[in-house]
Design a protein around this motif. Structure first.
Motif, PDB file in Angstrom:
ATOM      1  N   MET A 142      13.513  -2.348  -5.642  1.00 24.03           N
ATOM      2  CA  MET A 142      12.282  -1.589  -5.830  1.00 24.03           C
ATOM      3  C   MET A 142      11.076  -2.333  -5.247  1.00 24.03           C
ATOM      4  O   MET A 142      10.277  -1.771  -4.509  1.00 24.03           O
ATOM      5  CB  MET A 142      12.088  -1.346  -7.328  1.00 24.03           C
ATOM      6  N   ILE A 143      10.976  -3.615  -5.565  1.00 24.30           N
ATOM      7  CA  ILE A 143       9.837  -4.417  -5.083  1.00 24.30           C
ATOM      8  C   ILE A 143       9.893  -4.532  -3.557  1.00 24.30           C
ATOM      9  O   ILE A 143       8.879  -4.361  -2.867  1.00 24.30           O
ATOM     10  CB  ILE A 143       9.851  -5.837  -5.709  1.00 24.30           C
ATOM     11  N   ALA A 144      11.098  -4.798  -3.034  1.00 23.83           N
ATOM     12  CA  ALA A 144      11.241  -4.952  -1.584  1.00 23.83           C
ATOM     13  C   ALA A 144      10.860  -3.663  -0.867  1.00 23.83           C
ATOM     14  O   ALA A 144      10.140  -3.667   0.133  1.00 23.83           O
ATOM     15  CB  ALA A 144      12.677  -5.347  -1.244  1.00 23.83           C
ATOM     16  N   TYR A 149       7.030  -0.586   2.355  1.00 22.41           N
ATOM     17  CA  TYR A 149       6.358   0.702   2.544  1.00 22.41           C
ATOM     18  C   TYR A 149       4.839   0.540   2.575  1.00 22.41           C
ATOM     19  O   TYR A 149       4.154   1.121   3.407  1.00 22.41           O
ATOM     20  CB  TYR A 149       6.769   1.641   1.407  1.00 22.41           C
ATOM     21  N   LEU A 150       4.330  -0.292   1.649  1.00 22.80           N
ATOM     22  CA  LEU A 150       2.872  -0.459   1.567  1.00 22.80           C
ATOM     23  C   LEU A 150       2.299  -1.149   2.807  1.00 22.80           C
ATOM     24  O   LEU A 150       1.132  -0.956   3.137  1.00 22.80           O
ATOM     25  CB  LEU A 150       2.487  -1.223   0.299  1.00 22.80           C
ATOM     26  N   ASP A 151       3.127  -1.943   3.492  1.00 27.89           N
ATOM     27  CA  ASP A 151       2.660  -2.582   4.724  1.00 27.89           C
ATOM     28  C   ASP A 151       2.176  -1.540   5.728  1.00 27.89           C
ATOM     29  O   ASP A 151       1.210  -1.774   6.465  1.00 27.89           O
ATOM     30  CB  ASP A 151       3.795  -3.418   5.348  1.00 27.89           C
ATOM     31  N   GLU A 175      10.047  -3.294 -17.559  1.00 28.29           N
ATOM     32  CA  GLU A 175      10.210  -4.477 -16.718  1.00 28.29           C
ATOM     33  C   GLU A 175       9.621  -4.247 -15.318  1.00 28.29           C
ATOM     34  O   GLU A 175       8.924  -5.096 -14.764  1.00 28.29           O
ATOM     35  CB  GLU A 175      11.703  -4.810 -16.616  1.00 28.29           C
ATOM     36  N   ALA A 176       9.911  -3.068 -14.757  1.00 29.15           N
ATOM     37  CA  ALA A 176       9.463  -2.777 -13.388  1.00 29.15           C
ATOM     38  C   ALA A 176       7.937  -2.729 -13.305  1.00 29.15           C
ATOM     39  O   ALA A 176       7.334  -3.374 -12.442  1.00 29.15           O
ATOM     40  CB  ALA A 176      10.065  -1.460 -12.926  1.00 29.15           C
ATOM     41  N   TYR A 177       7.310  -1.995 -14.209  1.00 23.74           N
ATOM     42  CA  TYR A 177       5.853  -1.875 -14.142  1.00 23.74           C
ATOM     43  C   TYR A 177       5.177  -3.209 -14.450  1.00 23.74           C
ATOM     44  O   TYR A 177       4.129  -3.532 -13.899  1.00 23.74           O
ATOM     45  CB  TYR A 177       5.352  -0.798 -15.108  1.00 23.74           C
ATOM     46  N   THR A 178       5.752  -3.980 -15.354  1.00 20.65           N
ATOM     47  CA  THR A 178       5.165  -5.282 -15.669  1.00 20.65           C
ATOM     48  C   THR A 178       5.174  -6.161 -14.424  1.00 20.65           C
ATOM     49  O   THR A 178       4.174  -6.808 -14.078  1.00 20.65           O
ATOM     50  CB  THR A 178       5.949  -5.954 -16.825  1.00 20.65           C
ATOM     51  N   ARG A 183       2.125  -8.080  -9.159  1.00 18.97           N
ATOM     52  CA  ARG A 183       2.215  -8.258  -7.710  1.00 18.97           C
ATOM     53  C   ARG A 183       1.256  -7.393  -6.891  1.00 18.97           C
ATOM     54  O   ARG A 183       0.997  -7.703  -5.740  1.00 18.97           O
ATOM     55  CB  ARG A 183       3.649  -7.948  -7.244  1.00 18.97           C
ATOM     56  N   PHE A 184       0.805  -6.266  -7.474  1.00 18.32           N
ATOM     57  CA  PHE A 184      -0.032  -5.336  -6.703  1.00 18.32           C
ATOM     58  C   PHE A 184      -1.307  -5.023  -7.483  1.00 18.32           C
ATOM     59  O   PHE A 184      -1.287  -4.948  -8.709  1.00 18.32           O
ATOM     60  CB  PHE A 184       0.730  -4.036  -6.417  1.00 18.32           C
ATOM     61  N   GLU A 185      -2.382  -4.812  -6.733  1.00 18.70           N
ATOM     62  CA  GLU A 185      -3.684  -4.533  -7.351  1.00 18.70           C
ATOM     63  C   GLU A 185      -3.890  -3.048  -7.642  1.00 18.70           C
ATOM     64  O   GLU A 185      -4.808  -2.674  -8.337  1.00 18.70           O
ATOM     65  CB  GLU A 185      -4.810  -4.989  -6.396  1.00 18.70           C
ATOM     66  N   HIS A 186      -3.047  -2.213  -7.117  1.00 20.71           N
ATOM     67  CA  HIS A 186      -3.291  -0.769  -7.165  1.00 20.71           C
ATOM     68  C   HIS A 186      -3.107  -0.187  -8.574  1.00 20.71           C
ATOM     69  O   HIS A 186      -2.327  -0.706  -9.368  1.00 20.71           O
ATOM     70  CB  HIS A 186      -2.347  -0.052  -6.191  1.00 20.71           C
ATOM     71  N   PRO A 187      -3.803   0.938  -8.845  1.00 21.50           N
ATOM     72  CA  PRO A 187      -3.579   1.623 -10.127  1.00 21.50           C
ATOM     73  C   PRO A 187      -2.120   2.062 -10.254  1.00 21.50           C
ATOM     74  O   PRO A 187      -1.451   2.315  -9.255  1.00 21.50           O
ATOM     75  CB  PRO A 187      -4.495   2.858 -10.037  1.00 21.50           C
ATOM     76  N   LEU A 188      -1.684   2.149 -11.494  1.00 22.10           N
ATOM     77  CA  LEU A 188      -0.273   2.517 -11.749  1.00 22.10           C
ATOM     78  C   LEU A 188      -0.188   3.831 -12.502  1.00 22.10           C
ATOM     79  O   LEU A 188      -0.896   4.050 -13.488  1.00 22.10           O
ATOM     80  CB  LEU A 188       0.405   1.419 -12.572  1.00 22.10           C
TER      81      LEU A 188
END
Ligand code: SF4
Length: 392
Positions: A142-144, A149-151, A175-178, A183-188
């Protein structure tokens, strides 16, 4: 999210407006076909909440939805992978709404980021990552996937991004959202996907989202399960109320779970009270419906209006002051009347919500309520049995 077809314009407008009236701040609609994005042109002027177009597989649907004037696009990195297509959507979002731009939600849901046929192989390859995590392999993918994608977005200098990482596994969602929040600054945007029927889906969603929200993680939420979306909105709002993240609208109803002391049909009474007050009370008053006068006052602490039942009777209090002692068939009507009268006093500025705590000296339970206090005092009625968490 709406459950009906977007191209059925009148029905879609009615559903969006119903969800908004129930408390939804944003509504997402599916746009699988061109007739759905075409319908958006007529739908958008007739609704008052921002609309998100949910796009899968066809990047053209995103471009059409943006052209129609939607307020946000949801893209799925699992099924819109062509770099050029993603860039086209990003550029269209940048110049949307007369140049103000609109955000994109990148939804890396568990079910859509992993090609089923090579899931096992990829999980083995990436297994070294996050080895300390219970769901390490999946989290790594998921992180990878998200970083990759965000790049594309960053290269286009586009940062109006919202991330979601849903799964049907509540523990994994936490776990995933935590991990993503670190790792990311974006809203969730939080959610548990494919959570099942309402009965279990609510628990699954609330278990995950409650844990995240209480730790300050999450900016928008969706409760989702297989039932009318109106219930999803109601449950989502209740979660926010319970966590103190939103000021309550309407009654905060507390009720006892009943035990061996009960001598009225409390379950029916509670449901009747809930329905009656939901329609008529708009101020956030706390109302307690308690099964007896023995433990009720303590358990109803802080209630503005409370009823304590006895043997086929109920004593009603308004901010600690006893106002009525009525037989069981009259409890509902009298309680409702007292709530409405109290609401009027609050609206006129003559009373304040939560000002006086319930401070009740129990009446003689045998004389006034005949609640069987002699049985309780004589030890013939057991204390209620609680749930034990974990193993002892
Ligand atoms: S002690 Fe009274 S108020 Fe508490 S659960 Fe039993 S009946 Fe309800």
């Amino acid at each position: 999210m709406t459950a009906g077809y977007t191209h059925e314009i009148d029905r879609c407008v009615a559903e969006i407006n119903k969800l908004a009236a129930a408390g939804a701040d944003i509504v997402r609609v599916a746009v699988p076909e061109k007739k759905d994005t075409e319908a958006l042109r007529e739908i958008l002027p007739r609704v008052r909440v921002p609309i998100v177009a949910d796009v899968h597989f066809h990047f053209q649907r995103a471009l059409e939805a943006i052209e129609a004037g939607v307020h946000k696009i949801r893209l799925n990195p699992g099924n819109i992978t062509d770099r050029k297509q993603v860039i086209d959507v990003i550029q269209a979002c940048k110049s949307a709404q007369g140049g103000r731009g609109i955000p994109i939600r990148v939804g890396v849901n568990e079910g859509s980021i992993i090609e089923r046929k090579d899931k096992q192989k990829r999980m083995k390859e990436l297994g070294a990552f996050f080895s300390g995590h219970k769901h390490g392999h999946l989290l790594a993918i998921m992180i990878a996937k998200l970083e990759e994608y965000l790049d594309i977005f960053y290269e286009q200098n586009f940062h109006e991004i919202v991330i979601s990482a849903k799964s049907m596994d509540a523990a994994f969602v936490v776990e995933a959202y935590t991990e993503i929040s670190k790792r990311f600054e974006h809203p969730l945007h939080l959610g548990v996907t494919h959570a099942g029927p309402k009965e279990t889906g609510t628990i699954r969603s609330v278990a995950a989202l409650g844990g995240l929200l209480i730790n300050g993680i999450g900016d928008t939420i969706r409760i989702s399960y297989a039932n009318d979306p109106i219930y999803e909105v109601q449950d989502g709002l209740e979660l926010l109320y319970c966590l103190g993240l939103r000021e309550r609208v309407g009654v905060d109803l507390i009720a006892c779970p009943t035990c061996g002391r009960i001598q009225v049909d409390l379950f029916t009474l509670v449901q009747d009270v809930r329905r009656a007050l939901a329609e008529k009370v708009t101020v956030p008053m706390k109302v307690a419906v308690m099964g007896c006068i023995v433990n009720g006052p303590g358990e109803a602490e802080g209630a503005d209006v409370a009823v304590f039942a006895g043997d086929r009777r109920g004593i009603i209090y308004v901010q600690g002051e006893r106002v009525a002692n009525v037989p069981e068939p009259e409890i509902l009507e009298r309680l409702l009347a007292e709530c409405l009268a109290f609401q009027e006093r609050v609206q006129r500025g003559e009373a304040k919500l939560g000002e006086k705590k319930v401070d009740i000296i129990p009446p003689d339970p045998i004389g006034e309520l005949g609640s069987g206090f002699d049985k309780i005092a004589g030890g013939q009625v057991q204390k209620s049995v609680g749930l034990t968490i974990g193993k002892s």
